[in-house]
Write a protein that holds these residues in place. Structure first.
Motif, PDB file in Angstrom:
ATOM      1  N   PHE A 116      11.878 -20.947  12.171  1.00  0.00           N
ATOM      2  CA  PHE A 116      12.543 -21.303  13.417  1.00  0.00           C
ATOM      3  C   PHE A 116      11.978 -20.505  14.587  1.00  0.00           C
ATOM      4  CE2 PHE A 116      15.602 -24.398  12.323  1.00  0.00           C
ATOM      5  CZ  PHE A 116      15.907 -24.182  10.999  1.00  0.00           C
ATOM      6  N   HIS A 117      11.872 -19.234  14.374  1.00  0.00           N
ATOM      7  CA  HIS A 117      11.199 -18.423  15.376  1.00  0.00           C
ATOM      8  C   HIS A 117      10.844 -17.080  14.773  1.00  0.00           C
ATOM      9  CE1 HIS A 117      15.222 -16.595  15.982  1.00  0.00           C
ATOM     10  NE2 HIS A 117      14.566 -15.561  16.415  1.00  0.00           N
ATOM     11  N   ILE A 118       9.976 -16.369  15.449  1.00  0.00           N
ATOM     12  CA  ILE A 118       9.562 -15.045  15.010  1.00  0.00           C
ATOM     13  C   ILE A 118      10.162 -14.028  15.966  1.00  0.00           C
ATOM     14  CG2 ILE A 118       7.633 -13.484  14.669  1.00  0.00           C
ATOM     15  CD1 ILE A 118       5.997 -15.839  13.741  1.00  0.00           C
ATOM     16  N   ARG A 119      11.025 -13.210  15.413  1.00  0.00           N
ATOM     17  CA  ARG A 119      11.762 -12.265  16.249  1.00  0.00           C
ATOM     18  C   ARG A 119      10.858 -11.116  16.705  1.00  0.00           C
ATOM     19  NH1 ARG A 119      15.013  -7.859  15.470  1.00  0.00           N
ATOM     20  NH2 ARG A 119      14.892  -7.944  13.193  1.00  0.00           N
ATOM     21  N   ARG A 120      10.014 -10.658  15.828  1.00  0.00           N
ATOM     22  CA  ARG A 120       9.189  -9.494  16.151  1.00  0.00           C
ATOM     23  C   ARG A 120       7.865  -9.594  15.407  1.00  0.00           C
ATOM     24  NH1 ARG A 120      12.554  -5.376  14.561  1.00  0.00           N
ATOM     25  NH2 ARG A 120      11.706  -5.564  12.461  1.00  0.00           N
ATOM     26  N   MET A 121       6.810  -9.140  16.029  1.00  0.00           N
ATOM     27  CA  MET A 121       5.494  -9.056  15.391  1.00  0.00           C
ATOM     28  C   MET A 121       4.946  -7.655  15.622  1.00  0.00           C
ATOM     29  SD  MET A 121       3.723 -12.743  16.186  1.00  0.00           S
ATOM     30  CE  MET A 121       2.601 -12.641  14.771  1.00  0.00           C
ATOM     31  N   GLY A 122       3.992  -7.282  14.790  1.00  0.00           N
ATOM     32  CA  GLY A 122       3.454  -5.939  14.981  1.00  0.00           C
ATOM     33  C   GLY A 122       2.306  -5.633  14.060  1.00  0.00           C
ATOM     34  N   TRP A 123       1.905  -4.369  14.116  1.00  0.00           N
ATOM     35  CA  TRP A 123       0.799  -3.862  13.310  1.00  0.00           C
ATOM     36  C   TRP A 123       1.185  -2.546  12.657  1.00  0.00           C
ATOM     37  CZ3 TRP A 123      -3.572  -6.797  12.857  1.00  0.00           C
ATOM     38  CH2 TRP A 123      -3.749  -7.819  13.794  1.00  0.00           C
ATOM     39  N   PHE A 124       0.802  -2.440  11.404  1.00  0.00           N
ATOM     40  CA  PHE A 124       0.880  -1.176  10.675  1.00  0.00           C
ATOM     41  C   PHE A 124      -0.525  -0.875  10.168  1.00  0.00           C
ATOM     42  CE2 PHE A 124       5.405  -0.023   9.958  1.00  0.00           C
ATOM     43  CZ  PHE A 124       5.985  -1.059  10.658  1.00  0.00           C
ATOM     44  N   ARG A 125      -0.763   0.345   9.765  1.00  0.00           N
ATOM     45  CA  ARG A 125      -2.064   0.693   9.211  1.00  0.00           C
ATOM     46  C   ARG A 125      -1.907   1.641   8.038  1.00  0.00           C
ATOM     47  NH1 ARG A 125      -4.608   4.404  14.141  1.00  0.00           N
ATOM     48  NH2 ARG A 125      -3.340   6.278  13.766  1.00  0.00           N
ATOM     49  N   GLN A 126      -2.909   1.591   7.172  1.00  0.00           N
ATOM     50  CA  GLN A 126      -2.899   2.434   5.978  1.00  0.00           C
ATOM     51  C   GLN A 126      -4.295   2.969   5.737  1.00  0.00           C
ATOM     52  OE1 GLN A 126      -1.303   0.502   2.494  1.00  0.00           O
ATOM     53  NE2 GLN A 126      -0.838   2.450   1.513  1.00  0.00           N
ATOM     54  N   GLY A 127      -4.435   4.275   5.854  1.00  0.00           N
ATOM     55  CA  GLY A 127      -5.701   4.926   5.566  1.00  0.00           C
ATOM     56  C   GLY A 127      -5.812   5.219   4.084  1.00  0.00           C
ATOM     57  N   PRO A 128      -6.999   5.605   3.631  1.00  0.00           N
ATOM     58  CA  PRO A 128      -7.209   5.908   2.213  1.00  0.00           C
ATOM     59  C   PRO A 128      -6.273   7.023   1.736  1.00  0.00           C
ATOM     60  CG  PRO A 128      -9.294   5.757   3.374  1.00  0.00           C
ATOM     61  CD  PRO A 128      -8.229   5.742   4.425  1.00  0.00           C
ATOM     62  N   GLY A 129      -5.510   6.739   0.687  1.00  0.00           N
ATOM     63  CA  GLY A 129      -4.616   7.737   0.135  1.00  0.00           C
ATOM     64  C   GLY A 129      -3.411   8.055   0.985  1.00  0.00           C
ATOM     65  N   GLU A 130      -3.157   7.241   1.986  1.00  0.00           N
ATOM     66  CA  GLU A 130      -2.043   7.510   2.892  1.00  0.00           C
ATOM     67  C   GLU A 130      -0.992   6.418   2.800  1.00  0.00           C
ATOM     68  OE1 GLU A 130      -4.839   9.743   6.256  1.00  0.00           O
ATOM     69  OE2 GLU A 130      -3.664   7.984   6.786  1.00  0.00           O
ATOM     70  N   GLN A 131       0.175   6.665   3.376  1.00  0.00           N
ATOM     71  CA  GLN A 131       1.214   5.647   3.431  1.00  0.00           C
ATOM     72  C   GLN A 131       0.932   4.695   4.596  1.00  0.00           C
ATOM     73  OE1 GLN A 131       4.792   7.927   4.083  1.00  0.00           O
ATOM     74  NE2 GLN A 131       4.479   8.060   6.282  1.00  0.00           N
ATOM     75  N   ARG A 132       1.623   3.568   4.571  1.00  0.00           N
ATOM     76  CA  ARG A 132       1.477   2.606   5.648  1.00  0.00           C
ATOM     77  C   ARG A 132       2.336   3.053   6.831  1.00  0.00           C
ATOM     78  NH1 ARG A 132       1.566  -3.715   4.123  1.00  0.00           N
ATOM     79  NH2 ARG A 132       0.062  -2.821   2.650  1.00  0.00           N
ATOM     80  N   ASP A 133       1.706   3.209   7.980  1.00  0.00           N
ATOM     81  CA  ASP A 133       2.392   3.745   9.154  1.00  0.00           C
ATOM     82  C   ASP A 133       2.442   2.732  10.291  1.00  0.00           C
ATOM     83  OD1 ASP A 133       0.875   6.974   8.609  1.00  0.00           O
ATOM     84  OD2 ASP A 133       2.885   6.290   8.054  1.00  0.00           O
ATOM     85  N   LEU A 134       3.439   2.896  11.120  1.00  0.00           N
ATOM     86  CA  LEU A 134       3.597   2.055  12.302  1.00  0.00           C
ATOM     87  C   LEU A 134       2.456   2.284  13.286  1.00  0.00           C
ATOM     88  CD1 LEU A 134       5.287   0.267  14.319  1.00  0.00           C
ATOM     89  CD2 LEU A 134       6.286   2.431  15.102  1.00  0.00           C
ATOM     90  N   VAL A 135       1.908   1.167  13.787  1.00  0.00           N
ATOM     91  CA  VAL A 135       0.979   1.238  14.918  1.00  0.00           C
ATOM     92  C   VAL A 135       1.723   0.794  16.169  1.00  0.00           C
ATOM     93  CG1 VAL A 135      -1.157   0.374  15.924  1.00  0.00           C
ATOM     94  CG2 VAL A 135      -1.024   0.816  13.448  1.00  0.00           C
ATOM     95  N   ALA A 136       2.219  -0.446  16.142  1.00  0.00           N
ATOM     96  CA  ALA A 136       2.963  -0.965  17.284  1.00  0.00           C
ATOM     97  C   ALA A 136       3.700  -2.231  16.887  1.00  0.00           C
ATOM     98  CB  ALA A 136       2.020  -1.264  18.455  1.00  0.00           C
ATOM     99  N   THR A 137       4.819  -2.472  17.536  1.00  0.00           N
ATOM    100  CA  THR A 137       5.550  -3.716  17.364  1.00  0.00           C
ATOM    101  C   THR A 137       5.951  -4.259  18.722  1.00  0.00           C
ATOM    102  OG1 THR A 137       7.685  -2.591  17.173  1.00  0.00           O
ATOM    103  CG2 THR A 137       6.499  -3.059  15.117  1.00  0.00           C
ATOM    104  N   ILE A 138       6.222  -5.575  18.746  1.00  0.00           N
ATOM    105  CA  ILE A 138       6.631  -6.220  19.979  1.00  0.00           C
ATOM    106  C   ILE A 138       7.635  -7.309  19.665  1.00  0.00           C
ATOM    107  CG2 ILE A 138       4.610  -7.756  19.889  1.00  0.00           C
ATOM    108  CD1 ILE A 138       4.641  -7.687  22.988  1.00  0.00           C
ATOM    109  N   GLY A 139       8.734  -7.326  20.412  1.00  0.00           N
ATOM    110  CA  GLY A 139       9.714  -8.393  20.290  1.00  0.00           C
ATOM    111  C   GLY A 139       9.429  -9.429  21.352  1.00  0.00           C
ATOM    112  N   THR A 140      10.459  -9.888  22.024  1.00  0.00           N
ATOM    113  CA  THR A 140      10.260 -10.840  23.115  1.00  0.00           C
ATOM    114  C   THR A 140       9.479 -10.177  24.248  1.00  0.00           C
ATOM    115  OG1 THR A 140      12.341 -11.916  22.549  1.00  0.00           O
ATOM    116  CG2 THR A 140      11.400 -12.418  24.708  1.00  0.00           C
ATOM    117  N   THR A 141       9.907  -8.954  24.581  1.00  0.00           N
ATOM    118  CA  THR A 141       9.202  -8.190  25.619  1.00  0.00           C
ATOM    119  C   THR A 141       9.096  -6.720  25.264  1.00  0.00           C
ATOM    120  OG1 THR A 141      11.257  -7.875  26.830  1.00  0.00           O
ATOM    121  CG2 THR A 141       9.880  -9.743  27.493  1.00  0.00           C
TER     122      THR A 141
END
Length: 120
Positions: A29-54
């Motif tokens: 129906f719609h996408i409330r939020r989109m974003g990016w996470f990243r994971q380096g070698p041997g590391e956990q997945r971390d937040l890069v950035a997210t965006i909602g409507t604005t």
């Protein structure tokens, strides 16, 4: 139900720039939020950035260097002043509302990831 396809990863020298994009498709129906996470070698997945409507939200390591933007179901990440420590697999994510009008569901979806490598 929701497919995310990333593009734009690659190899770049430290101090350089790189842009990522991610397109969401499928039945929702719609996408409330989109974003990016990243994971380096041997590391956990971390937040890069997210965006909602604005509203945007950035992880501390990228504030002032990365910019997230969105156009409907496509999210972009402009990365500048890249550092070696930005090397990681970057994953696109979307929080989408799916189901039927009387039975809605919200869930997070992930892309396959795109490699970003920053060389010294």
């Amino acid at each position: 139900q929701v497919q995310l396809v990333e593009s734009g990863g690659g190899l770049v020298q430290a101090g350089g720039s790189l842009n990522l994009s991610c397109v969401a498709s499928g039945k929702f129906f719609h996408i409330r939020r989109m974003g990016w996470f990243r994971q380096g070698p041997g590391e956990q997945r971390d937040l890069v950035a997210t965006i909602g409507t604005t509203k945007t939200n950035y992880g501390d390591p990228v504030k002032g260097r990365f910019t997230i933007s969105r156009d409907k179901n496509t999210v972009y990440l402009q990365m500048s002043s890249l550092k070696i420590e930005d090397t990681a697999v970057y994953y696109c994510t979307a929080t989408a509302v799916t189901g039927t009008p009387i039975d809605l569901h919200e869930a997070d979806y992930w892309g396959q990831g795109t490699q970003v490598t920053v060389s010294g």
